[in-house]
Design a protein around this motif. Structure first.
Motif, PDB file in Angstrom:
ATOM      1  N   ALA A   1       0.831  -1.210   0.000  1.00  0.00           N
ATOM      2  CA  ALA A   1       0.000   0.000   0.000  1.00  0.00           C
ATOM      3  C   ALA A   1       0.863   1.257   0.000  1.00  0.00           C
ATOM      4  CB  ALA A   1      -0.928  -0.003   1.215  1.00  0.00           C
TER       5      ALA A   1
ATOM      6  N   ALA B   1      -1.319   5.734   2.569  1.00  0.00           N
ATOM      7  CA  ALA B   1      -1.540   4.294   2.709  1.00  0.00           C
ATOM      8  C   ALA B   1      -2.359   3.996   3.950  1.00  0.00           C
ATOM      9  CB  ALA B   1      -0.194   3.566   2.762  1.00  0.00           C
TER      10      ALA B   1
ATOM     11  N   ARG C   1      -5.983   4.570   3.309  1.00  0.00           N
ATOM     12  CA  ARG C   1      -6.554   3.520   2.464  1.00  0.00           C
ATOM     13  C   ARG C   1      -6.856   2.259   3.270  1.00  0.00           C
ATOM     14  NH1 ARG C   1      -3.016   1.614  -2.593  1.00  0.00           N
ATOM     15  NH2 ARG C   1      -3.292   3.834  -3.081  1.00  0.00           N
ATOM     16  N   LEU C   2      -5.982   1.939   4.228  1.00  0.00           N
ATOM     17  CA  LEU C   2      -6.112   0.681   4.974  1.00  0.00           C
ATOM     18  C   LEU C   2      -6.927   0.825   6.245  1.00  0.00           C
ATOM     19  CD1 LEU C   2      -2.434  -0.592   4.657  1.00  0.00           C
ATOM     20  CD2 LEU C   2      -4.426  -1.428   3.395  1.00  0.00           C
TER      21      LEU C   2
END
Length: 308
Positions: A12, A22, A25-26
Motif C-alpha cells: 500500500a 496508505a 486507504r487501509l
C-alpha cells in the motif's frame, strides 16, 4: 515467515507513495501503520523504506519484497475466493445499516475489505440512526446494523431475535472553541468544572443522550443551544463558533471538520459503545464474514485510540 498484513501495508505504501495516504486507504492511523512497517523491517533484517518530506520510497530490498508480496497476496486472494464459493459466499446481497459517524469514519475500509474478499456478494447500505437499525434487523429489512448505546443510560430493550456484539467502546470528551480556557491542559477535567458552562445539547430529542446529559446537568452544565437532530458535525461547528461547549464521542472530536479544543473528562465514566446488531438464529456466511471483518477493523480503531 512474513505477516501478510504487514506485506499488504508495504504494498500500500509503495502504491500510495506515502505512509499517510496508505494508512487512510487501509483504515490505520499513520503511527499504527509505521509500527507494522517497522516490524516488517525487523523481520526482513533490512531497511525497506526511505522516508522523505514528500512521502516514502522503497529501497532496493523494499522493491524486491514488494514484488514477491504482490504474488503472495494475489494467491491469498484467490484462496479467499475459492473458499468463499465453498462457504456459499459467491452471490446474494448483504444488507447493512449504519449511523452517520460509523458510516463515514469506520465502515468504508470494512466494506472495501469485504468486497475484495467476496466480490460476488452485492452490498446494500442504508442510513439507520439508532435504535432504528436494531428494529430493522428484527424485522428482516436488513441483515446487520451498526448501532450505539451511551453510558450512563437505561438498558436498551432488545427484540428477542436480535443479538448485539460490542466492537468498540470510546469515551465522551469535551469539545470547546479553540483557545477556550477549559481546553488548556491534557489532564482529565472534573465534570464539576462544567458548572455554569453553556452546553450545546442533543437531548431530549436524542434518547440515547438523555442519561449523559442528566449527568452533565447534575454537574451544573447549562443547556444553551438544542440540536434536536443526531448531527455531531453541527454540534462541533456551533462549539467552534463559540456558542458553548459540547460533549461528544472521541472519534467525533478527533475528526471534526471545524477546529475544536479537546479534553478528556472525569474518570472516563461517560462512554459510547458501538455494536453490530444481527439476528441470533441466523448464521448466513456473508453475515459471519462481515462480522469477523468488523471485529478486526474496530480493533485497529481501538488500538489507534489507545496510542493517542
Amino acid at each position: 515467515m512474513y505477516d501478510p498484513t504487514r506485506l499488504a501495508a508495504l504494498v500500500a505504501v509503495a502504491e500510495a507513495g506515502s505512509i499517510t495516504r496508505a494508512a487512510e486507504r487501509l483504515g490505520y492511523t499513520p503511527p499504527a501503520l509505521s509500527q507494522q512497517l517497522a516490524k516488517l523491517e525487523r523481520e526482513a533484517g533490512s531497511a525497506l523504506l526511505v522516508r522523505h518530506h514528500r512521502g516514502a520510497r522503497l529501497t532496493g530490498a523494499g522493491e524486491l519484497l514488494v514484488a514477491r508480496a504482490r504474488r503472495v497476496l494475489d494467491e491469498l486472494e484467490r484462496a479467499r475466493h475459492e473458499l468463499a464459493r465453498l462457504a456459499g459466499l459467491s452471490g446474494g446481497v448483504l444488507r447493512l445499516g449504519t449511523f452517520q459517524t460509523a458510516g463515514i469514519h469506520l465502515l468504508p475500509p470494512v466494506l472495501s475489505a469485504f468486497r475484495r474478499a467476496h466480490p460476488d456478494v452485492e452490498l446494500s447500505v442504508a442510513d439507520h440512526e439508532p435504535p432504528t437499525g436494531v428494529m430493522a434487523v428484527a424485522a428482516g429489512d436488513i441483515d446487520l446494523a451498526l448501532t450505539h448505546t451511551y453510558e450512563p443510560a437505561d438498558a436498551l430493550s432488545l427484540p428477542a431475535s436480535v443479538r448485539l456484539e460490542p466492537v468498540l467502546v470510546e469515551e465522551l470528551v469535551l469539545v470547546t472553541a479553540p483557545g477556550h480556557a477549559l481546553a488548556d491542559g491534557t489532564s482529565r477535567l472534573p465534570l464539576t468544572e462544567l458548572a455554569g458552562q453553556p452546553l450545546i445539547s442533543m437531548a431530549p430529542e436524542h434518547p440515547s443522550r438523555q442519561g449523559v446529559e442528566a449527568a452533565l446537568a447534575r454537574a451544573g452544565a447549562s443547556p444553551s443551544v438544542l440540536v434536536s437532530t443526531p448531527g455531531y458535525a453541527l454540534v462541533c461547528a456551533l462549539v467552534s463558533a463559540g456558542l458553548g461547549v459540547g460533549v461528544v464521542p472521541e472519534m467525533v472530536a478527533r475528526t471534526s471538520v471545524t477546529p475544536v479544543g479537546v479534553r478528556p473528562l472525569g474518570a472516563g465514566e461517560l462512554r459510547r459503545t458501538i455494536s453490530v446488531a444481527y439476528r441470533g438464529e441466523e448464521a448466513a456466511p456473508a453475515v459471519e464474514a462481515f462480522r469477523a471483518l468488523l471485529r478486526g477493523a474496530f480493533g485497529r480503531a481501538r488500538h489507534a485510540s489507545e496510542m493517542r
